[in-house]
Design an enzyme around this catalytic site. Sequence first.
Site, PDB file in Angstrom:
ATOM      1  N   PRO A   1       3.342  11.157   3.780  1.00 57.69           N
ATOM      2  CA  PRO A   1       2.251  11.768   4.541  1.00 57.69           C
ATOM      3  C   PRO A   1       0.911  11.119   4.215  1.00 57.69           C
ATOM      4  O   PRO A   1       0.775  10.432   3.191  1.00 57.69           O
ATOM      5  CB  PRO A   1       2.291  13.240   4.086  1.00 57.69           C
ATOM      6  CG  PRO A   1       3.625  13.426   3.457  1.00 57.69           C
ATOM      7  CD  PRO A   1       4.011  12.105   2.890  1.00 57.69           C
ATOM      8  N   PRO A   2      -0.096  11.344   5.047  1.00 60.95           N
ATOM      9  CA  PRO A   2      -1.428  10.777   4.752  1.00 60.95           C
ATOM     10  C   PRO A   2      -2.000  11.362   3.471  1.00 60.95           C
ATOM     11  O   PRO A   2      -1.844  12.547   3.180  1.00 60.95           O
ATOM     12  CB  PRO A   2      -2.263  11.184   5.977  1.00 60.95           C
ATOM     13  CG  PRO A   2      -1.276  11.480   7.056  1.00 60.95           C
ATOM     14  CD  PRO A   2      -0.051  11.992   6.369  1.00 60.95           C
TER      15      PRO A   2
ATOM     16  N   THR B   1      -1.279  10.591   0.300  1.00 63.01           N
ATOM     17  CA  THR B   1      -0.402  10.720  -0.868  1.00 63.01           C
ATOM     18  C   THR B   1      -0.513   9.546  -1.832  1.00 63.01           C
ATOM     19  O   THR B   1       0.092   9.586  -2.903  1.00 63.01           O
ATOM     20  CB  THR B   1       1.060  10.860  -0.418  1.00 63.01           C
ATOM     21  OG1 THR B   1       1.373   9.809   0.507  1.00 63.01           O
ATOM     22  CG2 THR B   1       1.286  12.202   0.266  1.00 63.01           C
ATOM     23  N   GLY B   2      -1.255   8.511  -1.484  1.00 66.40           N
ATOM     24  CA  GLY B   2      -1.501   7.431  -2.434  1.00 66.40           C
ATOM     25  C   GLY B   2      -0.798   6.131  -2.141  1.00 66.40           C
ATOM     26  O   GLY B   2      -0.590   5.331  -3.066  1.00 66.40           O
ATOM     27  N   LYS B   3      -0.438   5.858  -0.894  1.00 63.75           N
ATOM     28  CA  LYS B   3       0.264   4.610  -0.582  1.00 63.75           C
ATOM     29  C   LYS B   3      -0.658   3.402  -0.774  1.00 63.75           C
ATOM     30  O   LYS B   3      -0.282   2.414  -1.408  1.00 63.75           O
ATOM     31  CB  LYS B   3       0.787   4.674   0.863  1.00 63.75           C
ATOM     32  CG  LYS B   3       1.794   5.795   1.099  1.00 63.75           C
ATOM     33  CD  LYS B   3       2.349   5.763   2.499  1.00 63.75           C
ATOM     34  CE  LYS B   3       1.291   6.092   3.539  1.00 63.75           C
ATOM     35  NZ  LYS B   3       0.796   7.483   3.421  1.00 63.75           N
TER      36      LYS B   3
ATOM     37  N   GLU C   1      -7.927  41.592   9.599  1.00 63.95           N
ATOM     38  CA  GLU C   1      -7.503  41.023   8.317  1.00 63.95           C
ATOM     39  C   GLU C   1      -6.778  42.057   7.455  1.00 63.95           C
ATOM     40  O   GLU C   1      -5.893  41.697   6.665  1.00 63.95           O
ATOM     41  CB  GLU C   1      -8.712  40.467   7.566  1.00 63.95           C
ATOM     42  CG  GLU C   1      -9.501  39.404   8.330  1.00 63.95           C
ATOM     43  CD  GLU C   1      -8.637  38.245   8.784  1.00 63.95           C
ATOM     44  OE1 GLU C   1      -7.651  37.916   8.101  1.00 63.95           O
ATOM     45  OE2 GLU C   1      -8.951  37.661   9.854  1.00 63.95           O
TER      46      GLU C   1
ATOM     47  N   ASP D   1      -3.179  33.216  15.816  1.00 63.50           N
ATOM     48  CA  ASP D   1      -1.950  33.882  15.376  1.00 63.50           C
ATOM     49  C   ASP D   1      -0.841  33.708  16.407  1.00 63.50           C
ATOM     50  O   ASP D   1       0.315  33.438  16.062  1.00 63.50           O
ATOM     51  CB  ASP D   1      -2.216  35.372  15.142  1.00 63.50           C
ATOM     52  CG  ASP D   1      -3.228  35.595  14.020  1.00 63.50           C
ATOM     53  OD1 ASP D   1      -3.380  34.692  13.188  1.00 63.50           O
ATOM     54  OD2 ASP D   1      -3.855  36.670  13.995  1.00 63.50           O
TER      55      ASP D   1
END
Length: 697
Positions: free
Chosen positions: A251-252, A254-256, A473, A548
């Site tokens: 995923p974007p 994540t440290g690639k 809420e 919702d």
Amino acid sequence: MPTPPVKFPKPNRNPSKPPVRKSDGNGNGNGGNQGGGTEQNWRGLLLLSLTFLAVFAFYWVAMHPNLVQQEITETRLFELIKQGKVESIVNEPDPSTGIRMLTGFYKTPSSNAPNAPEVDAAFKVPVDLSLNPSLAADIKAAGYNKIIETQNNTNIFWPIFINFVPVLFVFGLIYFLFRQQIRSAGKSAFSFGKSKARMMTRDRNKVTFKDVAGIDEAKEELSEIVEFLKDPRRFQRLGGRIPKGVLMIGPPGTGKTLLAKAIAGEADVPFFSISGSDFVEMFVGVGASRVRDMFEQGKKNAPCLIFIDEIDAVGRSRGTGMGGGHDEREQTLNALLVEMDGIETAEGVIIIAATNRKDVLDPALLRPGRFDREVRVNLPDVRGREQILHVHTRNVKVAKTVDLGVIAKGTPGYSGAELANVVNEAALLAAKRNRDDVGQAEFEEARDKVRWGRERRSMAMTEEEKKATAYHEAGHALLSILLPHTDTLHKVSIIPRGPALGVTMSLPEKDRVTSWKKEVLSYLVVVMGGRVAEEIFLGDVSSGASNDIHQATRVAKAMVCEWGMSEKLGMVQYGDDSSMNFFGRDMGGSRGYSEKTAEAIDAEVLQLVDAAYSKARELISTHREAVEKITNALLEYETLDGKHIKDIIEHGRMLTPPPAPLMPPSNPTPKEPLPVNPPVKPKEDDGGLLPGLPAPA
């Protein structure tokens, strides 16, 4: 039969002097003089300025000879002769007009001072002796007998030359400069096919594997590549071969790309980096040419590493566009496929690519022999998140009471980039509050801000809107506590945060890998709680439940079409026909099921949502008093923790009420900032946690 070891050229072991490809003057290559174009422009401007000055001086002197020769009359000439001042008289033609005249030199004082030394001065008398013979006799009678006669070589082209040569010279210079620019432009045009890969060296890149945390498996696999390049014989002695390509998927955030920088910092070999979008240009064939040039650079510097970031920009599946096989992107992909594993394979060139869209990549690109390894870079777990927080807090003044493990437990699903943003936002918040260090309160607020947005206390809301938001809420919060298999309630607030007027925040107790049916059904009931509370206590419904409804519909459709959680439709996946890729599918291709099945899917989705709505209505009607108390507490305190909601449901009141909220000014201005919560002191009975904050999830 074992594979023979590959012989690599001797790599450069001196990181301070890596092999550098000289620049071609157009910004291509990996080093060299990148400012050659600017230097040439300055040289051209200087040459042009000097030429204009020279032409101007020449033209001025040629057209204004009186600056050199003083024109005098015949009477003045006779006076100078009688005084014995004349040194020479020449009868010659004027170079500009061709008319003969008398020229020469005479003695004259250098200044008006008495006894000033005499110097030579030039004169001319516009008289032709051939037309006035008596003048020559008068000059001889006055005492001067040395008149020199020159041949009359008058040329009619001389005046034309004097007037037009400077102009021709200027035009010639302009042509020369434009010719140089045209040549440079031609070189730039032909350099479109050159690779834009940039070499990264240790002196420019300070990132190493020590700066990468939370993805130990991916770091270990990539560190093997670096070790192989440093000592290939160690791995080849049993017949192994070097991998040709490594594909990082995740995923974007994540440290690639960070891993690629760490490889560049660790590797003792040339490292080239390029983006997938750098291959494609407006000219046909440029992408394929750049791929070939990139691998040519790699062969010259083998063994080396080439990192392609966002490879999905060039590696998408072929045959999905309207251009067919002649599409420019497909030609680039074909060149990449051949260079990675074709007839002439580049030995010692390892490709490392990164993408978060593996599903769109061409199957030929993913096969072994091209990308031999697929390294999964997933979201970090709780231990990885704590390690990442430790990395990002190296240069941050963190209070001694801060427990990064608590922050890690409270940030499930956060990527490395989000955790870095949490640390940065906490530091900024502490600086805004004039604190000497970053405390637990700042980390908690930064975590909520990154995930759900910033509080908008200055937003004007009427009492009716605040009351409706509080009921909404309260419905979510009540069901989060009552229902089993739900995430732990973290915080409930009616202060607008991000795009929402109010938020109910839940955090899972542990990292979630899969979703179970009972958990998803409970989630649907909790989502319906807000709308149900509005209907029961206000007698009407608002548009505030639009998000919702969107979430409930999305989850219910995933249960039916993807997760096989519908007893009526069974374990069948609907709506994902892999043969209808991209363009064809988006332009109205088959959905993969009939209209009758579509009606059944719609009915099943509606049944799941209606069942959740009915369950939520039943629970809220049974616990009306608890909903009223939660609503009143929200109207009074604006923000409640999960433990406060639990106390109200179990005991009818809050055992430890939160502090009264600070009300914002009615009309905040830049000179009148909004008040901030004062820093709180830790208590001994909280186990090191700050009071008034949610329990760690």
